[in-house]
Scaffold this motif. Sequence first.
Motif: not given
Length: 390
Positions: A31-40, A327-344
């Motif tokens: 849905a959102f990808g991890f490549k454009n994130s700190p993990l990437g 996916k395009e609106q989600l910034s590099y820095g927001a991607r991992l917090p967005w993922f953690l919010l999804f999990l929570a």
Amino acid sequence: MSTYRSDRNPGIDFLRGIAILSVLILHFSLAFGFKNSPLGSLLPEWLLKGLTRNGNYGVTLFFVISGFLITSTSLKRWGSLNRIDARAFYLFRFARIMPSLVLALAIIVTLGCLDLPYFSSSDGGRHLPASYFLIAAGSVLSFWHNVLMQSAGYFNYCLNIYWSLSVEEVFYLALPIICLSLRRDWLIAAACGVAIVVGPIYRAQHLDNEIFFMYGYAACFDAIAIGCLAALLARRFTVPARYRRALRYAAIAAIAALFLRGIDGHEIFGFSLMALAGAVFLSAAARGGDSDGGRAGAAPRWLGRHSYELYLFHIIVLALMRNVLTKEQLSYGARLPWFLLFLALSALIAAQVARHVSEPAKAAIRRRYLARADAATEGAGNAVRLPDRP
């Protein structure tokens, strides 16, 4: 240290937790990808892909667990597979699966009928009418959704993940029939052997279509059969205590290696090897002990205990989040917090559904059945004791 109900195995919950987490990661990645994130930035591409894009192996682990647990539980409850009470078996499965599934489908169908994106259905980009939910949701309830997908493709973002439920439920429908028909353990084991052979052959014949080689009944029954066979063997042969830990560690290492190697290029035997590794872990963890990962395994065990509710409702959370941000609106820095919010959010909803829907409904249905069974038994006993009429 957390306590467990006597009917739960912490090691099996641990493996369940790993399986559902891999599925959650996969669906977020799609849905959102991890490549454009700190993990990437931190991980090499091969490692990032291995960790985030092979969640279908997690589904394979679920199939193995289902085969192992259903077989083991049936042996424990009825003493032998040829003595399965089909009516009780089906009722107990209905009590576990249907209440929360109906709730999930009601939410998806309602939002889909309102044409909310990621909930409505389409056919090759063509919008399908709300009436199509009669077929779509009906196929989930009657356990042929994967067959519908083989003809319709990916037509509904939320409903399409329920293909794996169709596979498991057909196994549940078939197990009592097979056991009561074949009657002998060696014949049941032989039937499992046939499914184990057919799986790779079927996948080899459908490598050009993932809906077939990943979602078809024949493509998945080999994993369930490996779990059933492992349970039959575990009843006859006990793994010595001194070897169990080493076997569990070896199985986890194999599971991790298979995840990192990935599915691409290994479609034929990769699922079989994952199922075999899962079966080894289950065989070594079946008698409890220190198979739960200790404190480090607390989170996976919690996920494992709520894996069914997470499976049903995480996709609803993810669809709603996709309506908030693309996916395009989600910034590099927001991607991992967005993922953690999804999990929570997924964990919170799963816990509430388990507490207020799944567990109460399951307990009520089982209580009602057991009360009727006790009344029938008592009535039969009284009938035997009645004196003959003059």
